[in-house]
Design a protein around this motif. Structure first.
Motif, PDB file in Angstrom:
ATOM      1  N   ARG A 271       0.835  -1.204   0.000  1.00 16.71           N
ATOM      2  CA  ARG A 271       0.000   0.000   0.000  1.00 16.71           C
ATOM      3  C   ARG A 271       0.872   1.257   0.000  1.00 16.71           C
ATOM      4  O   ARG A 271       0.597   2.221  -0.717  1.00 16.71           O
ATOM      5  N   ALA A 272       1.918   1.225   0.815  1.00 21.75           N
ATOM      6  CA  ALA A 272       2.815   2.382   0.880  1.00 21.75           C
ATOM      7  C   ALA A 272       3.511   2.597  -0.457  1.00 21.75           C
ATOM      8  O   ALA A 272       3.620   3.722  -0.950  1.00 21.75           O
ATOM      9  N   ARG A 273       3.976   1.533  -1.064  1.00 23.57           N
ATOM     10  CA  ARG A 273       4.691   1.620  -2.339  1.00 23.57           C
ATOM     11  C   ARG A 273       3.798   2.229  -3.414  1.00 23.57           C
ATOM     12  O   ARG A 273       4.255   3.012  -4.245  1.00 23.57           O
ATOM     13  N   ARG A 274       2.511   1.877  -3.383  1.00 17.28           N
ATOM     14  CA  ARG A 274       1.574   2.408  -4.383  1.00 17.28           C
ATOM     15  C   ARG A 274       1.460   3.927  -4.258  1.00 17.28           C
ATOM     16  O   ARG A 274       1.453   4.640  -5.255  1.00 17.28           O
ATOM     17  N   HIS A 275       1.392   4.428  -3.026  1.00 16.18           N
ATOM     18  CA  HIS A 275       1.305   5.876  -2.809  1.00 16.18           C
ATOM     19  C   HIS A 275       2.584   6.576  -3.256  1.00 16.18           C
ATOM     20  O   HIS A 275       2.555   7.610  -3.913  1.00 16.18           O
ATOM     21  N   VAL A 276       3.722   5.996  -2.887  1.00 17.09           N
ATOM     22  CA  VAL A 276       5.002   6.652  -3.160  1.00 17.09           C
ATOM     23  C   VAL A 276       5.326   6.626  -4.643  1.00 17.09           C
ATOM     24  O   VAL A 276       5.893   7.586  -5.173  1.00 17.09           O
ATOM     25  N   GLN A 277       4.985   5.542  -5.326  1.00 13.20           N
ATOM     26  CA  GLN A 277       5.291   5.449  -6.758  1.00 13.20           C
ATOM     27  C   GLN A 277       4.677   6.597  -7.533  1.00 13.20           C
ATOM     28  O   GLN A 277       5.277   7.125  -8.471  1.00 13.20           O
ATOM     29  N   ALA A 278       3.479   7.034  -7.140  1.00 11.42           N
ATOM     30  CA  ALA A 278       2.803   8.116  -7.851  1.00 11.42           C
ATOM     31  C   ALA A 278       3.563   9.429  -7.722  1.00 11.42           C
ATOM     32  O   ALA A 278       3.463  10.304  -8.585  1.00 11.42           O
ATOM     33  N   ALA A 279       4.338   9.583  -6.645  1.00 16.77           N
ATOM     34  CA  ALA A 279       5.071  10.826  -6.419  1.00 16.77           C
ATOM     35  C   ALA A 279       6.516  10.751  -6.883  1.00 16.77           C
ATOM     36  O   ALA A 279       7.223  11.757  -6.867  1.00 16.77           O
ATOM     37  N   ARG A 280       6.978   9.563  -7.297  1.00 15.67           N
ATOM     38  CA  ARG A 280       8.380   9.407  -7.689  1.00 15.67           C
ATOM     39  C   ARG A 280       8.607  10.021  -9.062  1.00 15.67           C
ATOM     40  O   ARG A 280       7.865   9.745 -10.008  1.00 15.67           O
ATOM     41  N   PRO A 281       9.620  10.885  -9.221  1.00 12.22           N
ATOM     42  CA  PRO A 281       9.869  11.501 -10.524  1.00 12.22           C
ATOM     43  C   PRO A 281      10.272  10.461 -11.567  1.00 12.22           C
ATOM     44  O   PRO A 281      11.047   9.545 -11.271  1.00 12.22           O
ATOM     45  N   ARG A 282       9.737  10.612 -12.778  1.00 12.44           N
ATOM     46  CA  ARG A 282      10.075   9.657 -13.844  1.00 12.44           C
ATOM     47  C   ARG A 282      11.470   9.899 -14.390  1.00 12.44           C
ATOM     48  O   ARG A 282      12.171   8.977 -14.755  1.00 12.44           O
ATOM     49  N   TYR A 283      11.853  11.160 -14.448  1.00 11.04           N
ATOM     50  CA  TYR A 283      13.153  11.515 -15.015  1.00 11.04           C
ATOM     51  C   TYR A 283      13.881  12.454 -14.058  1.00 11.04           C
ATOM     52  O   TYR A 283      13.675  13.668 -14.100  1.00 11.04           O
ATOM     53  N   PRO A 284      14.728  11.904 -13.178  1.00  3.78           N
ATOM     54  CA  PRO A 284      15.460  12.770 -12.241  1.00  3.78           C
ATOM     55  C   PRO A 284      16.275  13.828 -12.980  1.00  3.78           C
ATOM     56  O   PRO A 284      16.790  13.591 -14.067  1.00  3.78           O
ATOM     57  N   VAL A 285      16.360  14.995 -12.372  1.00  8.73           N
ATOM     58  CA  VAL A 285      17.047  16.123 -12.994  1.00  8.73           C
ATOM     59  C   VAL A 285      18.531  16.078 -12.649  1.00  8.73           C
ATOM     60  O   VAL A 285      18.903  15.895 -11.485  1.00  8.73           O
ATOM     61  N   ALA A 286      19.379  16.248 -13.666  1.00  8.74           N
ATOM     62  CA  ALA A 286      20.818  16.291 -13.433  1.00  8.74           C
ATOM     63  C   ALA A 286      21.164  17.496 -12.570  1.00  8.74           C
ATOM     64  O   ALA A 286      20.520  18.548 -12.688  1.00  8.74           O
TER      65      ALA A 286
END
Length: 302
Positions: free
Chosen positions: A153-168
């Protein structure tokens, strides 16, 4: 004291201290509280017969997690009466810092805030700190199947907020400088090229200094805000100090027109700023003040 050998129990604890502080900070969102928790764990460790502890890392991780869960009960109540938006204490990270290696940015920490304490603990221990599931279950006094569900459940919430392309880092620094210039000069055209349509600004003053009580949401509202602030500031606007990584996000340190320190962190997706996190609460800026001292710059004004 130089030349004095640490006792085995002390050496065992000190070897785990950085990890324990990181865990407690990720649980609580406050470095000061995290250090207090780890100090409490140290006092408990001193009363333990270390010879009976097979795995000090597991024992200490379990101790800190349980202390954090107890602390979170009162923290939740305090958050309900917190003035304005609450943001985690900003950790200003030098390039060699390892805190960001767990990939939990400020944005992801805010996502963790929406979880129950047990979900948060299960996710951090299992997914971030690589603690085996059976050990997490023992720490939380739950069976493995229940802990697995907490983590899912926690992973599902966090995945939505994880950036797809981290900024250099270089691009993050460039955008931080450009955003500071455009926002403090009221340059609407430049801001339009940088900000996402759904951009949100959260400002944490904790009732101690002036800050936006509620989030400012949407490009048009944010543009109007900065145009209005530019008129208000005139020649007394913020002063840029330097770019910084703040809880894994690009950002910068600055002072307001009265010389008070603040941090600004930027969430960036697809080349656009999606969120601006401004921390002004002086109670949360101890780490930023230390970073300034390390740079040889004057301390913050409260």
């Amino acid at each position: 004291m130089e030349g004095v050998m640490e006792s085995p129990p002390t050496a065992a604890f000190e070897a785990q201290r950085p990890r324990l502080v990181r865990l407690a900070y990720r649980m609580l969102g406050s470095m000061a509280e995290a250090e207090d928790i780890v100090q409490d764990a140290w006092l408990r460790w001193q009363s333990v017969d270390v010879a009976t502890v097979r795995e000090p890392a597991a024992f200490l991780g379990r101790t800190v997690t349980r202390l954090c869960l107890d602390a979170m009960k009162s923290a939740r109540a305090q958050r309900e009466t917190y003035v304005g938006s609450w943001l985690p204490e900003p950790i200003v990270e030098p390039p060699e810092e390892t805190m960001a290696l767990d990939e939990l940015t400020l944005t992801l920490m805010l996502a963790l805030e929406r979880l129950s304490p047990l979900e948060r603990a299960a996710f951090l221990l299992h997914d971030v700190f690589d603690v085996p599931l059976d050990e997490v279950a023992a720490t939380l006094d739950r069976d493995a199947a229940a802990v697995r569900q907490l983590a899912v459940r926690a992973r599902r919430h966090v995945q939505a907020a994880r950036p797809r392309y981290p900024v250099a880092p270089e691009e993050g620094d460039r955008m931080a400088r450009a955003f500071f210039t455009a926002s403090t000069t009221g340059d609407v055209a430049a801001l339009r090229t940088m900000l996402a349509e759904t951009v949100v600004i959260r400002s944490d003053g904790g009732g101690k200094v002036v800050a936006f009580r509620n989030p400012i949401v949407g490009l048009d509202r944010v543009l109007r805000l900065y145009v209005g602030l530019r008129r208000k500031w005139q020649d007394q606007g913020p002063v840029f100090i330097r770019p910084a990584r703040i809880d894994g996000l690009p950002g910068y340190l600055s002072r307001d027109g009265k010389g008070r320190l603040q941090t600004t962190a930027l969430a960036i997706e697809d080349g656009r700023i999606t969120a601006v996190y401004i921390t002004r609460n002086p109670d949360k800026l101890g780490g930023a003040t230390l970073a300034l001292a390390g740079d040889g710059l004057p301390p913050a004004i409260h």
